[in-house]
Design an enzyme around this catalytic site. Sequence first.
Site, short mmCIF file in Angstrom:
data_model
loop_
_atom_site.label_atom_id
_atom_site.label_comp_id
_atom_site.label_asym_id
_atom_site.label_seq_id
_atom_site.Cartn_x
_atom_site.Cartn_y
_atom_site.Cartn_z
N TYR A 1 -20.17 -13.18 -9.84
CA TYR A 1 -20.74 -12.15 -10.73
C TYR A 1 -19.68 -11.64 -11.70
O TYR A 1 -19.91 -11.56 -12.91
CB TYR A 1 -21.28 -11.00 -9.88
CG TYR A 1 -21.81 -9.84 -10.68
CD1 TYR A 1 -23.04 -9.92 -11.33
CD2 TYR A 1 -21.10 -8.65 -10.77
CE1 TYR A 1 -23.53 -8.85 -12.07
CE2 TYR A 1 -21.58 -7.57 -11.50
CZ TYR A 1 -22.80 -7.68 -12.14
OH TYR A 1 -23.27 -6.62 -12.88
N SER B 1 -20.10 -4.97 -16.77
CA SER B 1 -19.90 -4.30 -15.49
C SER B 1 -18.42 -4.04 -15.33
O SER B 1 -17.58 -4.82 -15.82
CB SER B 1 -20.40 -5.17 -14.34
OG SER B 1 -19.95 -4.66 -13.08
#
Length: 260
Positions: free
Chosen positions: A154, A141
């Site tokens: 995250y 990501s």
Amino acid sequence: MNNRDFSDHVVVITGASGGVGAAAAEELARRGASVVLAARRAGPLGEVARRCGNQVHSVVADVTKRAEVQRVFDEAVAKFGRVDIWINNVGRGIGRPLLEITDDDVDAMIRDNMKSALYGMQVVTPHLQARGTGAIVNVSSLLGRTPIPSRAAYAASKSAMMSLSEAFRIELSGSHPGIRVVVVYPGRIATDFGQNALGQSTADSGKLPAEVLAAIGGATQTAEEVAHVLCDAALSGRGDIYTQPNAFARVREYMEKQWD
């Protein structure tokens, strides 16, 4: 691109029951791949498999467990005789301020976003080494490069997966240069990913300040747009691949600002 691009490739993709995983599975099938789909949700996985046509095999599995990853690999080889490309696409989000992150939150992020990829790399690599060729593609990501408020856990887990990938790429470059280790960095994607996130929904990113949204980059992409870049990366990509135009420039700008 023509439909024969992947005609001689067997591709395993995890997290294939929805979102980018499903879109990538369908594009791989259209482009001629024999596809092995893995996910926990049997119903949606079966629907994706039906859309992929005849050269597909689906495995209901939880790839956060090493034995389940081994089973996916074993079924892929039993069905198609080999694996050419392994795509680690499983991931889970979280939205929680750093001071509220719990032990369980950290464990979930490491399990879902790092260990699932680690297991895939460890299971498939001896097979690729024996053949001297192949690719491992890990879906990270942009937040792994440019962390933002309330996404620290995250971002940390995606950074950990990124570091594993980069170190492994160096390890293999000397002994097995024919094996590619590719990391794909999407930005914001229009999927239901946020609905499965822990804590604050990742869909709440629109509430973040404009300068923070600028750091994570660009317009929201569709799952199909990201899947197209992912499939191209699986076929011939090397190193780090960003799904959005100019994303690397934004990452570099972000990093430079940290040293101002």
